[in-house]
Design an enzyme around this catalytic site. Structure first.
Site, short mmCIF file in Angstrom:
data_model
loop_
_atom_site.label_atom_id
_atom_site.label_comp_id
_atom_site.label_asym_id
_atom_site.label_seq_id
_atom_site.Cartn_x
_atom_site.Cartn_y
_atom_site.Cartn_z
N SER A 112 -9.64 1.21 2.62
CA SER A 112 -8.76 2.00 1.52
C SER A 112 -7.80 1.22 0.77
CB SER A 112 -8.13 3.10 2.39
OG SER A 112 -7.33 2.85 3.33
N SER B 106 -9.53 -1.17 6.46
CA SER B 106 -8.92 -1.26 5.29
C SER B 106 -8.11 -2.10 4.59
CB SER B 106 -7.96 0.26 5.26
OG SER B 106 -8.63 1.31 5.19
N LYS C 255 0.84 -1.07 0.12
CA LYS C 255 0.04 -0.01 -0.22
C LYS C 255 0.95 1.25 -0.01
CE LYS C 255 -4.02 1.86 2.61
NZ LYS C 255 -5.12 1.56 3.75
N1 GLN Z 1 -13.25 3.24 5.62
C1 GLN Z 1 -12.31 3.67 6.71
C2 GLN Z 1 -12.44 5.21 6.65
O1 GLN Z 1 -12.46 5.69 5.63
C3 GLN Z 1 -10.96 2.98 6.42
C4 GLN Z 1 -9.90 3.58 7.13
C5 GLN Z 1 -8.66 2.68 7.02
O2 GLN Z 1 -8.62 1.64 7.43
N2 GLN Z 1 -7.50 3.13 6.59
O3 GLN Z 1 -11.91 5.86 7.73
#
Ligand code: GLN
Length: 488
Positions: free
Chosen positions: A154, A178, A79
């Site tokens: 994400s 995420s 990532k």
């Molecule tokens: N959907 C979560 C957010 O928008 C994802 C965050 C993450 O795990 N990086 O905050």
């Protein structure tokens, strides 16, 4: 069998017996990325030169037979929030578009030490903010199972890369789902690790008290091999756990059944709004796990309904403070048009940050402001403690909990992007886990209309071995994780 179809163990065997070379394997993956990724868009950067150089070094190591690990010579992707020395690390934000860190994050260093080969960096929602990768400052990654659908977020790029056979494994980051959510949407296995189990050093932070790094791969067994390589105490991360790392893969090899294991099914996770087919698949998976010898019981996590507001409030607050350093002076983009310092700050943020990031910074700054701090941030922290206690209580009577990862399968690109609240709600089953800091594994357990479904297996702090064992034994009896999308 094509090279990208091999499991990590099989790849290791081919490499160590020198039936294939790491250079050959790496070139095969790079060729696939070049051919297939223009459709999937899982990579923001392909580090071809570095990959070929690391592969060359791995081949020498294999030839000498010195210090071989299971991951020596095996390519992977990461990532784009994990710092990689000399390789663009953008968090999929325009504000970091050309940022090249001068050091590696510890997780990457550990994979370097193991002799793995970095293919490149994966697309994500900007700074990890989102559930679909549509918030990337560059482009939207597509779900390999259906290009009209989101891969989840994400860490959507990492999940899509693994699902499409563009990397045998990937590193994701999980602040609020995420790793698990994209793993579920793309049909791969993903682990959100216990907070502190994998060093956060060099991970560009979203929410420092939630962030975790975790592997995404094609099976629980493959995940266990990656976890062994990246986990462990790191003096550079004050929150990293000192407990020694278990030999997860060895224990999976020995696992025969789940006798004696007590599994709780939290009733608050099987409620209205849960897609019927997701519900049916997860329930069928629970039956399967029961047939492996586990004892299944209903439990309650009474504060579940507060998880989303509490998570987002704390996220806005901590993220707004973490993102304050992007001011056009120290990192990345710098809009110096008038020479006025205030203008530099304003213009840099105006052009560098996307809409969702700006929204969260503003809400967070508001929640932390004098007069509102107690009413919002402090209150959220108190409810966070209650949510944590819910889990502690549940783990007095059971060893693991099982729920769906998401209420639906992958939604359509564009479906939720104009309604942030709708997007936040898709995280309803994943964020409480980050509030509690516990680990959770996402395991493919079915399909609906050709789209993967995932179940979430969670346990107390440092119970990774138990979660992987459940996932591994389940996968030894089912074949959901062996299915591949058309572009495979
Ligand atoms: N959907 C979560 C957010 O928008 C994802 C965050 C993450 O795990 N990086 O905050």
């Amino acid at each position: 069998m094509k090279l990208h179809e091999l499991s990590l163990q099989e790849t290791h065997e081919q490499l160590s017996s020198r039936k294939i070379s790491s250079a050959e394997l790496t070139r095969a993956y790079l060729e696939r990325v070049q051919r297939i990724d223009p459709q999937v868009k899982s990579y923001v950067t392909v580090s071809e030169d570095l990959a070929l150089e690391q592969a060359r070094q791995a081949d020498e190591r294999i030839k000498s037979g010195d210090g071989l690990t299971t991951l020596t010579g095996i390519p992977y992707s990461a990532k784009d929030s994990l710092s990689t020395r000399g390789v663009n690390t953008t968090c999929s934000s325009k504000i970091l578009e050309n940022y090249k860190p001068f050091y590696d994050s510890t997780a990457i260093t550990n994979l370097n030490l193991a002799g793995s080969v970095l293919l490149g960096k994966n697309n994500m929602d900007e700074f990890g903010m989102g559930s679909s990768t549509e918030n990337s400052g560059f482009f939207t990654t597509r779900n390999p199972w259906n290009f009209d659908r989101v891969p989840g977020g994400s860490s959507g790029g990492s999940a899509a890369a693994v699902a499409a056979g563009l990397a045998p494994f990937a590193l994701g980051e999980d602040t609020g789902g995420s790793v698990r959510m994209p793993a579920s949407f793309c049909g791969v296995t993903g682990l959100k690790t216990t907070y502190g189990r994998v060093s956060r050093y060099g991970l560009i932070p979203l929410v420092s008290s939630f962030d975790t790094i975790g592997p995404m791969a094609r099976s629980a067994y493959d995940v266990s091999l990656v976890l062994e390589a990246i986990a462990g105490h790191d003096p550079k991360d004050g929150t990293s756990r000192v407990e020694s790392v278990q030999n997860y893969s060895e224990s999976l090899k020995k696992a025969e059944n789940l006798r004696g294991l007590r599994i709780g099914i939290p009733k608050e996770y099987f409620v209205e709004g849960l897609d019927k087919e997701v519900d049916a698949s997860v329930r069928a998976a629970i039956k399967q796990i029961e047939s492996l010898g586990a004892e299944v019981m209903e439990v309650s996590l009474p504060h579940t309904q507060y998880a989303i507001p509490v998570y987002y409030l704390i996220l806005f607050a901590e993220a707004s403070s973490n993102l304050a350093k992007y001011d056009g002076v120290r990192f990345g983009l710098s809009e110096r048009t008038t020479g006025d310092l205030m203008d530099v700050y304003l213009k840099t943020r105006e052009t560098g940050f996307g809409a969702e990031t700006k929204r969260r910074i503003m809400l967070g700054t508001f929640a932390l402001s004098a007069g509102y701090y107690d009413a919002y941030y402090l209150k959220a922290q108190k409810v966070r403690a209650l949510i944590r206690q819910d889990f502690q209580k549940a783990f007095e009577t059971c060893d693991a909990l099982i729920t769906p990862v998401a209420p639906t399968t992958a939604f359509r690109i564009g479906e939720k992007i104009s309604n942030p609240l709708d997007m936040y709600l898709s995280d309803v089953f994943v964020v409480a886990i980050n509030l509690a800091g516990i680990p959770a594994l996402s395991v493919p357990c079915g399909f609906s209309n050709g789209l993967p479904i995932g179940m979430q297996v969670m346990g107390p702090h440092l119970s990774e071995e138990t979660l992987l064992r459940i996932g591994h034994l389940y996968q030894s009896q089912t074949d959901w994780h062996t299915k591949h999308p058309p572009c495979w």
